[in-house]
Design a protein around this motif. Structure first.
Motif, PDB file in Angstrom:
ATOM      1  N   ALA A 174      -1.952   4.494  -5.924  1.00 47.49           N
ATOM      2  CA  ALA A 174      -0.908   4.950  -7.128  1.00 47.49           C
ATOM      3  C   ALA A 174       0.248   3.942  -7.409  1.00 47.49           C
ATOM      4  N   ASP A 175       0.435   3.153  -6.301  1.00 49.46           N
ATOM      5  CA  ASP A 175       1.262   1.918  -6.322  1.00 49.46           C
ATOM      6  C   ASP A 175       0.832   0.784  -6.724  1.00 49.46           C
ATOM      7  N   ASN A 176      -0.494   0.774  -7.401  1.00 54.87           N
ATOM      8  CA  ASN A 176      -1.282  -0.308  -8.048  1.00 54.87           C
ATOM      9  C   ASN A 176      -1.695  -1.348  -6.988  1.00 54.87           C
ATOM     10  N   HIS A 177      -1.914  -1.010  -5.924  1.00 58.56           N
ATOM     11  CA  HIS A 177      -2.327  -1.669  -4.841  1.00 58.56           C
ATOM     12  C   HIS A 177      -4.058  -1.330  -4.634  1.00 58.56           C
ATOM     13  N   LEU A 178      -4.707  -2.488  -3.966  1.00 54.93           N
ATOM     14  CA  LEU A 178      -6.146  -2.303  -3.447  1.00 54.93           C
ATOM     15  C   LEU A 178      -6.018  -2.357  -2.038  1.00 54.93           C
ATOM     16  N   PHE A 191      -8.196  -4.144   6.546  1.00 59.53           N
ATOM     17  CA  PHE A 191      -8.238  -5.698   6.936  1.00 59.53           C
ATOM     18  C   PHE A 191      -7.763  -6.464   5.740  1.00 59.53           C
ATOM     19  N   LYS A 192      -7.212  -5.843   4.613  1.00 61.75           N
ATOM     20  CA  LYS A 192      -6.880  -6.433   3.357  1.00 61.75           C
ATOM     21  C   LYS A 192      -6.016  -5.394   2.630  1.00 61.75           C
ATOM     22  N   SER A 193      -4.925  -5.793   2.176  1.00 61.76           N
ATOM     23  CA  SER A 193      -4.148  -4.999   0.867  1.00 61.76           C
ATOM     24  C   SER A 193      -3.567  -6.116   0.213  1.00 61.76           C
ATOM     25  N   VAL A 194      -4.114  -5.810  -1.254  1.00 61.04           N
ATOM     26  CA  VAL A 194      -3.493  -6.686  -2.293  1.00 61.04           C
ATOM     27  C   VAL A 194      -3.270  -6.052  -3.419  1.00 61.04           C
ATOM     28  N   LYS A 195      -2.039  -6.621  -4.106  1.00 62.77           N
ATOM     29  CA  LYS A 195      -1.533  -6.180  -5.255  1.00 62.77           C
ATOM     30  C   LYS A 195      -2.711  -6.186  -6.244  1.00 62.77           C
ATOM     31  N   ALA A 225     -12.525  -8.623 -11.394  1.00 62.07           N
ATOM     32  CA  ALA A 225     -13.708  -8.638 -10.545  1.00 62.07           C
ATOM     33  C   ALA A 225     -13.298  -9.785  -9.642  1.00 62.07           C
ATOM     34  N   GLN A 226     -13.464  -9.537  -8.281  1.00 63.03           N
ATOM     35  CA  GLN A 226     -13.084 -10.389  -7.132  1.00 63.03           C
ATOM     36  C   GLN A 226     -13.928 -10.406  -6.082  1.00 63.03           C
ATOM     37  N   VAL A 227     -14.069 -11.353  -5.083  1.00 64.13           N
ATOM     38  CA  VAL A 227     -14.746 -11.381  -4.038  1.00 64.13           C
ATOM     39  C   VAL A 227     -13.892 -10.939  -2.945  1.00 64.13           C
ATOM     40  N   VAL A 228     -14.642 -10.340  -1.786  1.00 65.71           N
ATOM     41  CA  VAL A 228     -14.034 -10.055  -0.727  1.00 65.71           C
ATOM     42  C   VAL A 228     -13.320 -11.012   0.246  1.00 65.71           C
TER      43      VAL A 228
END
Length: 348
Positions: A174-178, A191-195, A225-228
């Motif tokens: 809900a904070d608009n992060h992935l 292993f990763k958190s991104v906006k 769309a993004q790569v890991v």
């Protein structure tokens, strides 16, 4: 960016409406990985399972089972062998049915509604594992033989959407992060958190079959769309406008619609489908950056969609999307699940 436009669906393609559909909006559609079965989670408190082996007409599609949950079902998934269906429900539980025995069980899963559920591949575990994402800000892991979770991952906010495939679990909050989890490494650690690359709230997420990419849709008529792994620059942080259209009377004004669902094709990781509140769905080639197919408008918003395992069919759900509140969800609103069968493979 705006993708190039493709042609409308070809006449050789075929649509079949599935029989005895849900009585309320469909929140999720999922295919069995090993059989011609499709599960539909509905706000009417049930999970519907269909046998799509014979799809020559509506009459030839068979209903296999209906799991009565009793509260809105927000997501569903099949086990890897196709024998078990899991549903994520607003009653804070995960509901399971063994399709071979028709036995059902409910796991007391979370302290808030369960928004998402996936059977995941965790090599270190000795049994099939279920991952559930909730509005209680956790992802929890379950061994179906045990009543309590075998592990939990704390997130900073509520899970709004979640998907998993191969080594990757991805959750939008809900904070608009992935938030990305390596299931083959440490499932209890991010292993990763991104906006989110989208400015507004993420509404849907999909992970491609090999877990190397993720895609999201937002409430502002955009997808990304993004790569890991950053060393793979194949998508180069791709963002594009999709479910938008010019206003019929206001000059230079665009109507923007939520992207209710995104789905990668299991047969080709360059193929992504999106569905929106504009009553349309489209299929895109994310590597070549163009629209492969666009389709005529449905009578109501498209609330969910999913590719068949071979990529030769796309199930989509037509129904109310809750954008105007519960008071506009009338009994007269059209609700149906449609199976669109492609005449030829989308990618060769």
């Amino acid at each position: 960016m705006v993708f190039g436009r493709g042609n409308l669906t070809r006449a050789a393609d075929k649509d079949v409406v599935l029989p005895n559909g849900p009585e309320d909006s469909i929140s999720a559609l999922r295919w069995s990985p090993l059989a011609n079965r499709l599960a539909a989670a509905s706000w009417d408190g049930k999970i519907y399972i269909y046998d799509t082996t014979n799809t020559t007409s509506t009459e030839t599609v068979k209903g296999v089972a209906a799991i009565t949950v009793g509260s809105p079902v927000l997501d569903c998934d099949f086990s890897k062998d196709g024998a078990i269906v899991a549903g994520a429900a607003a009653d804070k539980k995960i509901h399971l049915m063994d399709l071979n025995t028709s036995q059902t069980v409910a796991l007391e899963a979370h302290t808030s509604p369960v928004r998402a559920v996936r059977f995941v591949q965790v090599p270190s575990a000795n049994a099939p594992i279920i991952a559930s994402g909730s509005w209680d800000k956790t992802v929890r892991y379950w061994d179906m033989r045990q009543p309590q979770p075998i592990g939990a991952l704390q997130l900073p906010e509520r899970v709004y959407s979640m998907d998993a495939s191969g080594p990757l679990l991805a959750a939008a909050t809900a904070d608009n992060h992935l938030h990305l989890v390596d299931l083959h490494g440490n499932p209890l650690q991010l292993f990763k958190s991104v906006k989110s690359p989208l400015t507004h709230q993420t509404s849907s997420i999909s992970v491609c079959a090999d877990g190397s990419r993720w895609a999201i849709g937002g409430i502002d008529g955009r997808s990304a769309a993004q790569v890991v792994h950053e060393k793979d620059k194949s998508l180069d942080n791709l963002q594009f406008k999709c479910h938008r259209e010019p206003h019929p009377t206001k000059k230079n004004h665009t109507d923007v619609y939520a992207v209710n669902a995104v789905a990668y094709s299991p047969a080709h990781k360059d193929v992504l489908a999106t569905a929106g509140s504009d009553c349309t769905y489209s299929v895109w080639d994310v590597r070549r950056r163009h629209r492969i197919r666009s389709f005529p408008k449905a009578a109501a918003p498209i609330t969910a969609l999913a590719f068949s395992p071979d990529g030769m069919a796309l199930a989509y759900a037509v129904g109310y999307d809750w954008a105007k509140g519960y008071q506009h969800n009338t009994a007269a609103a059209e609700r149906k699940i449609v199976l669109h069968q492609f005449a030829e493979a989308l990618k060769k």
